[in-house]
Structure formats: C-alpha cells, structure tokens
Write an enzyme that holds these catalytic residues in place. Structure first.
Site, PDB file in Angstrom:
ATOM      1  N   SER A 136       0.822  -1.199   0.000  1.00  0.00           N
ATOM      2  CA  SER A 136       0.000   0.000   0.000  1.00  0.00           C
ATOM      3  C   SER A 136       0.868   1.267   0.000  1.00  0.00           C
ATOM      4  CB  SER A 136      -0.960  -0.044   1.198  1.00  0.00           C
ATOM      5  OG  SER A 136      -2.025   0.839   1.012  1.00  0.00           O
ATOM      6  N   ASP A 325      -7.930  -5.863  -6.054  1.00  0.00           N
ATOM      7  CA  ASP A 325      -7.783  -4.611  -5.309  1.00  0.00           C
ATOM      8  C   ASP A 325      -8.109  -3.439  -6.221  1.00  0.00           C
ATOM      9  OD1 ASP A 325      -7.047  -2.639  -3.454  1.00  0.00           O
ATOM     10  OD2 ASP A 325      -4.955  -2.688  -4.110  1.00  0.00           O
ATOM     11  N   HIS A 382      -6.089  -6.519  -1.904  1.00  0.00           N
ATOM     12  CA  HIS A 382      -5.016  -5.604  -1.508  1.00  0.00           C
ATOM     13  C   HIS A 382      -3.940  -6.292  -0.676  1.00  0.00           C
ATOM     14  CE1 HIS A 382      -3.521  -1.515  -0.840  1.00  0.00           C
ATOM     15  NE2 HIS A 382      -3.458  -1.747   0.453  1.00  0.00           N
TER      16      HIS A 382
END
Length: 415
Positions: A136, A325, A382
């Site tokens: 991320s 994601d 994710h």
C-alpha cells in the site's frame, strides 16, 4: 529455538528525549543465515501488527485472543522485522511534535537510523542479505528507504546494510499514472457504467496537471493535487454499493472494510502490554489518522523516480499485486512499471508474460527482465499474504533465492 523479541528503539538525542519506535523481530524458523526482511505497512499511519497477525507473521489470532502458529509465516524463510512507523503509528510514540513526519526524507532517515541501531544490537545479522517489503503506502516508503540505505552504504558511514531488493505489494508509487487507472480498472471489472466512466474521467486532466505541479518537493501544490485527484477514487467508491475497495469481491465491513478489532483488543490487554514493555498509557490504534494527515503533502509525489538508479546497481525490485484490489490496483501498477525509464525498459516491455506456478498450478501472471519482476496474483485483493498465504510465502522464498523467474515457462497472452 526461534528468537522472538519486541522492543522499543529509542532515539537518543537532546532534542528527542522521549521518541520511541516499536518493533517485533522474529528469527527464521529455518536458518539464522536466511535474509533479513523489514516489513512496512502503509496507511500512512497503519501498524505493521496488522500484517503480523493477519497476513504473514509467525502467529494468527484466534477468536478467544490466543495465538496459533501461522503455517505460512514469512519467518519460515527469513528473519523478519515488523516496525510501527512513522512515529505515532501503532505503539510508536513521542512526547514532541518535532517527531511528526511529513515526507519521505523524515521517514527514511528514521528507518535508516533504526536499522543502524538494530544491526548494532544484532551484529550476527549484519552480513545477511537484506530486503525491504511492504504494501500500500509502503510504495512510497520502500523506494525512499532503499535510496537512503544505498546513500549510507556509498558514503561508508555507519554499518553497511547488505541491501539486495525491494518488494512492493499493491503499492502507491507513481500517482500520476496510477490515479487515471482507477476508472479503467473499475470499468473493466464492471463495477461502474460507461456513463459514469466518462463522467469521472473528465477530472483526469486537472488531476494529472496538479500532480505535475506537486513534483517531488511541493507542499501547497501537493495538497492541491490530493484534493483534485482523490475524487477519482471516491466517486467510484460512492457508486459501488458498499463493495470493499480493497477487494471488490467482498462487502465493505468495519472501519477499514475489514474487521481488525481482534488485534486491537489483544494489544490493549494489560498483560500483553506488560509482556511487550509498552507503557500502560500508550493506546494501540490500527491506523492513526493524525499520521495520515501529517503526510498529506507526500501523497502525490512520485517515488518511482529513485528506482532506476537502484535497478542499475542490480538491486532487485518485485512488484506484486492482487487482481481484485481497487485502491492500489494491478493496472495502475502495471502501467507505471512499464513507463519507468531505465536501461532495461525496452527489454522489460517486450518480455513475455508467463505463468507464476505454485504447486504446479497457475497462481498468477509473471513478467521479468533483469532485476525487475511484476506479478499479478490471482484470487487476491489488496493484502496478498492474507488472501493467498501459500502463494505469497512461495513467492518470497523463490525471489530471495533467485529462483522466482527461472521456474516459469508457460507463456500466456498479453494482459
């Protein structure tokens, strides 16, 4: 017996009398000579304990808040560090606002200083290969830290860190390319209509222009870019009927579209804090909004700019992305990796996509040239190590042993 430790790293200086960064360190279950990996969770401001207990740490939390071994913990093939950073994240704290971090210069300096202290305390690991991993917003942290380590090594100041590679999972690295990919990803996955696609896309030119004005050092211009670009994502989120924007196959449930309440309960227990050496007045928060707000002018900066110099020195880069994601989707990552100018760019662009195989079955699509590898992981969102733990562990094991690309041979159509 595997070594398991939790510590605070204290910044010893007149100006930083009460600034402490919290970390866990787990020795490899296999061999002490295995590489050292530092894991950085993103946010910015989200604790690495989220990864430790929900993704790739040695332990998982049960419903009654007890610990069980994780069969796919990354400590099976590496000595691994989980650190709460920037200051204010997780259990890391300071009594002074001077320790608030606003950009990657501050973040990378703190991490570099931490690593110098870590290897001083643990000299047995100094010669081990070293890898920086995360996901991320760590798409910002990782290139910045790698550049800072490389700089320190070249100046021969402090302990030499044997940096071998960087691994970014579903990261935000080059916003100028990744933000315009939101609508393309959403349309391709049929979570927005063509009408909505065309309407939202009208914002892209202003967003891209603002990001370019932000550059790498802007402040007010970077905040302006954030304000202009975030609607590209938020407008999609408002249209997708409570879907989890970290995994569009699922519903958004909980504060972060996932329920992390178990780890918060566990780490707030008095006995746990005492065992970890955490002061009773320090609260554990999964993600600290104040840290995120402080980093707002860092958000739209392009951290891919420092990567080519590292690739030219044969420092490995692995970009891996779960296919479902939205927020840091595979398509935006695919595009910036292909657009990055370096000596092997033409060869990377021309390279064939091949199957990434685990246990003889296709687990994703892989593309490689030289030190650069991209993997699109099937059936993951994710947080790839949470959704596909066996696949993620095998990926790490093959990558750090230099076997990830040599075992793939089934050519697949272009993405």
């Amino acid at each position: 017996m595997q070594e398991q430790q939790s510590y605070f790293y204290n910044f010893y200086s007149k100006e930083r009398q009460n600034c402490r960064m919290f970390y866990f360190f787990f020795e490899s279950r296999k061999a002490k000579a295995d590489p050292v990996v530092i894991w950085l969770t993103g946010g910015p401001g989200c604790s690495s304990e989220l990864a430790l207990f929900y993704e790739n740490g040695p332990f998982k939390l049960t419903n009654n808040l007890s610990l069980v071994w994780n069969d796919y913990g990354w400590d099976k093939v590496s000595n691994i560090i989980y650190i709460d950073q920037p200051t204010g994240t997780g259990f890391s704290y300071s009594s002074s606002d001077q320790d608030t971090r606003y950009n990657e210069t501050g973040v990378s300096n703190d991490l570099y200083n931490f690593l110098q202290a870590f290897f001083k305390v643990h000299p047995d690991y100094v010669k081990n290969d070293f890898y920086i991993m995360g996901e991320s917003y760590a798409g910002h942290y990782i290139p910045a830290l790698a550049t800072r380590i490389n700089k320190g090594n070249k100046k021969k100041k402090g302990i030499h860190i044997n940096l071998k590679g960087m691994g970014i999972g579903n990261g935000l690295t080059n916003p100028e390319i990744q933000y315009p990919a939101y609508t393309d990803f959403a349309l391709a996955n049929k979570i927005i209509s063509k009408t909505d696609y065309d309407k939202i896309n009208l914002q892209i030119p202003a967003c891209v222009k603002a990001i370019r004005q932000c550059g790498t050092t802007g402040t007010e211009t970077c905040y302006s870019a954030y304000i202009k670009c975030q609607p590209l994502l938020f407008d999609i989120i408002n249209l997708i009927d409570n879907k989890n924007y970290y995994d569009i196959r699922k519903k958004c449930e909980g504060r972060y579209c996932y329920d992390f309440s178990q780890v918060e309960k566990f780490l707030e227990e008095v006995s746990v804090k005492k065992a970890l050496g955490v002061p009773s007045n320090i609260r554990f928060v999964s993600c600290n909004n104040r840290v995120q707000d402080a980093m707002i002018n860092d958000w739209m900066r392009n951290l891919a700019l420092g990567i080519p110099d590292l690739l030219e020195q044969n420092i490995q880069l692995l970009i891996y992305t779960g296919e479902f994601d939205l927020i840091c989707n595979w398509l935006g990552n695919w595009r910036w990796v292909h657009a990055m100018a370096w000596s092997g760019q033409k060869e990377f662009v021309a390279a064939s996509n091949v199957s990434y195989l685990v246990d003889g079955k296709e687990a994703g699509i892989l593309k490689n040239h030289g030190p650069l590898t991209f993997i699109k992981v099937q059936n993951a969102g994710h947080m790839v190590p949470m959704d596909q733990p066996r696949v993620a562990l095998r990926m790490l094991e093959l990558w750090i042993t230099g076997k990830l690309t040599s075992l793939q041979n089934d050519v697949v159509p272009p993405l």
